[in-house]
Design a protein around this motif. Structure first.
Motif, short mmCIF file in Angstrom:
data_model
loop_
_atom_site.label_atom_id
_atom_site.label_comp_id
_atom_site.label_asym_id
_atom_site.label_seq_id
_atom_site.Cartn_x
_atom_site.Cartn_y
_atom_site.Cartn_z
N PRO A 194 -95.40 21.46 -43.43
CA PRO A 194 -94.60 22.32 -42.52
C PRO A 194 -93.83 21.54 -41.45
O PRO A 194 -92.74 21.98 -41.06
N LEU A 203 -90.11 25.67 -37.89
CA LEU A 203 -91.42 26.29 -38.05
C LEU A 203 -92.26 25.99 -36.82
O LEU A 203 -93.23 25.24 -36.86
N SER A 205 -94.88 26.78 -33.70
CA SER A 205 -96.20 27.41 -33.74
C SER A 205 -96.07 28.93 -33.77
O SER A 205 -96.77 29.61 -34.52
N LEU A 208 -95.09 30.10 -37.21
CA LEU A 208 -96.20 29.97 -38.16
C LEU A 208 -97.23 31.08 -37.93
O LEU A 208 -97.75 31.67 -38.89
N LEU A 220 -101.71 26.21 -44.46
CA LEU A 220 -100.77 25.15 -44.09
C LEU A 220 -101.28 23.83 -44.68
O LEU A 220 -102.47 23.53 -44.58
#
Ligand code: AMP
Ligand code: FE
Ligand code: FE
Ligand code: ZN
Length: 290
Positions: A194, A203, A205, A208, A220
């Motif tokens: 990622p 991407l 935090s 995600l 992940l």
């Protein structure tokens, strides 16, 4: 008993790796792995052969795939484990991606010709195994065979990366649809590297976490050579806080990519068990649905 060694992301020559699926399982056994997942780009074509070979040399081959999905203007690589290869929605979506990948090859040949680089469709076909998903690495290999560049790396750096003269895109499944398609085929969806090449800003935090909570993302890929120690620590923390599975893998491509030897990163056996359990549960659900 020594701990199981599990590598959950590798490629064969059914996409842009250089080992046949049979050779991949043998190489995994030689590398001391107990489990290896074959995750070719947009296809599961090599899985059966790799599994048969794995049975002969004592390695469990987990079925998998990797698809380059669309997220905004960018590309996010998504891994799918344990998908039913015959599930119609996923298999037709992947077929569509493979067709689009085929159709871009002549456009890449034309684009390279415009900057004075001659590689023919035949040169590229000679670098692509029958039935394999075609990709830029095969164009790169054709350029190497022609003596244009010394290796895939230079081919990408100067000609094939996004923004370079030979770059042509292909159809990508939207990321959120990709997660749903993988899970709808009984599989487990994990974002590959990622925070690798340029996707960290994208991407975040927050993104995600949203993918986990709103779109059902399962995991992940934390331990990957594109992540430094800080990135790994942050991703591991994030995964633990949000119920995401944290995997580790080599992203081995045979001779096609240096710095990614089999087993250079591995997945915790408990995480692999959780993936296998999830696959089983989803398969049952899939089979129970008329
Ligand atoms: P494609 O899927 O056709 O867009 O090509 C992307 C693939 O090329 C990735 O999956 C990588 O395996 C490979 N790749 C990307 N950059 C490089 C590089 N610099 N050197 C070698 N392989 C690369
Ligand atoms: Fe690749
Ligand atoms: Fe990838
Ligand atoms: Zn990969």
């Amino acid at each position: 008993m020594t701990e199981m060694r599990i590598d959950l992301h590798t490629h064969s020559n059914m996409s842009d790796g250089t080992d046949t699926p049979e050779e991949l399982a043998v190489a995994a056994a030689r590398a001391g792995l107990d489990v290896v997942a074959l995750c070719d780009h947009d296809t599961m074509a090599g899985v059966s052969a790799a599994q048969a070979s794995g049975e002969r040399c004592g390695v469990i081959v987990q079925s998998g795939l990797e698809t380059s999905t669309q997220f905004g203007d960018s590309t996010v690589h998504l891994l799918g484990y344990g998908c039913d290869p015959d599930e119609p929605a996923l298999s037709s979506a992947l077929a569509h991606v493979r067709l689009s990948r085929e159709q871009r090859i002549p456009r890449m040949v034309d684009a390279l010709e415009r900057v004075g680089i001659v590689v023919s469709l035949e040169d590229i076909a000679a670098q692509t195994a029958p039935g394999a998903t075609s990709g830029r690495p095969h164009v790169a290999d054709a350029m190497v065979a022609r003596g244009v560049v010394p290796s895939r790396r230079e081919a990408f750096d100067y000609w094939l990366e996004w923004g370079k003269p030979g770059y042509v895109g292909h159809y990508r499944i939207p990321l959120i649809d990709g997660i749903a398609l993988i899970q709808g085929a009984g599989g487990v969806a994990v974002i590959a590297h990622p925070w690798g090449h340029g996707t960290r800003h994208l991407l975040t935090s927050e993104v995600l976490v949203e993918l986990a909570h709103e779109h059902g993302l399962d995991g992940l890929e934390v331990d990957h050579n594109d992540h430094d120690e800080t990135a790994r620590a942050e991703l591991r923390h994030l995964a633990a806080a949000h119920g995401l599975l944290a995997t580790g893998s080599s992203d081995y491509h045979g001779l096609g990519k240096t710095r990614h030897p089999l087993g250079c990163n591995t997945t915790d056996p408990d995480v692999f068990d959780a993936i296998v359990d999830l696959i089983q549960t989803r398969r049952h659900t899939l089979e129970a649905t008329p």
